[in-house]
Design an enzyme around this catalytic site. Structure first.
Site, PDB file in Angstrom:
ATOM      1  N   ASP A  86      63.872 -23.505  47.067  1.00  0.00           N
ATOM      2  CA  ASP A  86      62.852 -22.500  46.779  1.00  0.00           C
ATOM      3  C   ASP A  86      62.346 -21.909  48.083  1.00  0.00           C
ATOM      4  O   ASP A  86      62.369 -22.563  49.128  1.00  0.00           O
ATOM      5  CB  ASP A  86      61.711 -23.057  45.926  1.00  0.00           C
ATOM      6  CG  ASP A  86      60.865 -24.076  46.642  1.00  0.00           C
ATOM      7  OD1 ASP A  86      59.961 -23.668  47.401  1.00  0.00           O
ATOM      8  OD2 ASP A  86      61.093 -25.276  46.462  1.00  0.00           O
ATOM      9  N   ASP A 132      53.551 -23.266  39.472  1.00  0.00           N
ATOM     10  CA  ASP A 132      53.357 -24.274  40.515  1.00  0.00           C
ATOM     11  C   ASP A 132      51.899 -24.680  40.478  1.00  0.00           C
ATOM     12  O   ASP A 132      51.007 -23.912  40.849  1.00  0.00           O
ATOM     13  CB  ASP A 132      53.728 -23.661  41.867  1.00  0.00           C
ATOM     14  CG  ASP A 132      53.582 -24.632  43.033  1.00  0.00           C
ATOM     15  OD1 ASP A 132      52.837 -25.624  42.913  1.00  0.00           O
ATOM     16  OD2 ASP A 132      54.194 -24.384  44.090  1.00  0.00           O
ATOM     17  N   GLU A 191      49.392 -27.883  41.605  1.00  0.00           N
ATOM     18  CA  GLU A 191      49.387 -29.091  42.434  1.00  0.00           C
ATOM     19  C   GLU A 191      48.071 -29.172  43.198  1.00  0.00           C
ATOM     20  O   GLU A 191      47.116 -28.449  42.904  1.00  0.00           O
ATOM     21  CB  GLU A 191      50.569 -29.032  43.399  1.00  0.00           C
ATOM     22  CG  GLU A 191      50.581 -27.756  44.241  1.00  0.00           C
ATOM     23  CD  GLU A 191      51.751 -27.703  45.202  1.00  0.00           C
ATOM     24  OE1 GLU A 191      51.717 -28.503  46.176  1.00  0.00           O
ATOM     25  OE2 GLU A 191      52.666 -26.890  45.008  1.00  0.00           O
TER      26      GLU A 191
END
Length: 228
Positions: A26, A115, A117
């Site tokens: 990525d 994403d 986190e």
């Protein structure tokens, strides 16, 4: 990861196979203009490209990275970096889809990815939200992505954040593929409910630009997963 199993995401049959079959990575603005032909020659078969963050940031290299990967014969997808303390999940999903987070059933486009986190900007690791509100935020994001694209987002997270901030929720395991972050020699414990990972980010650097990833299956299975 040595036995076979099966799971369906959005109508796609995905077989569980031993880890390491298909390499990918990525990238974000940190990698700038990527040499995609070189990446492919080194083994890249898929890539996730950062598109947006919250509602105020779009990767300025997104076009070169996303379109360049496709031109080099690499399956690509876009991801959104969530900041749940800034705006609602639906709002951020809408921004994401408008700015690169779309999907089409062409076999070259991975499902959009979320994403979510640890907070890189604050010591409030869970963004000041309760576990229930975090789960609600993710659900709002997912529902809007599904409404706009026809696919549920892949969820990128790590075991410890998911346990701490969602209470190890099982709410998404049935219809969201897991992209696990764990920089180690093995994937380790998985967030609750997921029997295996679909993608594993196992290192922050290596032979490919950006973070190193694996898809848990063959290249043919990856193409089917992308197609939906």
């Amino acid at each position: 990861m040595t036995s076979l199993a099966a799971l369906t995401f959005g109508g796609t049959f995905l077989a569980r196979t031993p880890a390491g079959d298909t390499r990918g990575h990525d990238v974000s603005s940190h990698q700038k203009d990527v040499n995609w032909q070189k990446a492919r020659s080194k083994g890249a078969r898929f890539v996730y490209v950062k598109a947006t963050e919250s509602t105020t940031y779009r990767n300025p290299y997104f076009g070169q990275q996303y379109d360049g990967a496709r031109s080099a014969g690499i399956i690509r997808g876009a991801y959104h970096f969530a900041l749940p303390d800034k705006s609602a999940g639906r709002t951020q999903a809408s921004c994401f889809v408008r700015n690169g987070g779309a999907w089409r059933a062409d076999g070259w486009t991975l499902p959009p990815a979320l994403d979510i986190e640890y907070n890189p900007y604050s010591s409030k690791n869970c963004y000041g939200l309760s576990k229930a509100k975090t789960v609600s935020w993710i659900r709002s994001f997912s529902d809007e992505v599904r409404r706009r694209t026809g696919r549920r987002p892949v969820i990128y997270t790590n075991y410890h954040w998911w346990k701490k901030c969602t209470g190890n929720s099982t709410a998404f395991a049935g219809n969201h593929a897991l992209r696990l972050a764990r920089y180690d020699k093995s994937a380790g414990a998985l967030p609750s409910g997921w029997p295996y990972w679909t993608f594993w980010q196992y290192d922050h650097s290596g032979g490919l630009p950006g973070d190193q990833n694996l898809f848990n299956g063959s290249q043919a299975q990856l193409r089917r997963f992308a197609r939906g």
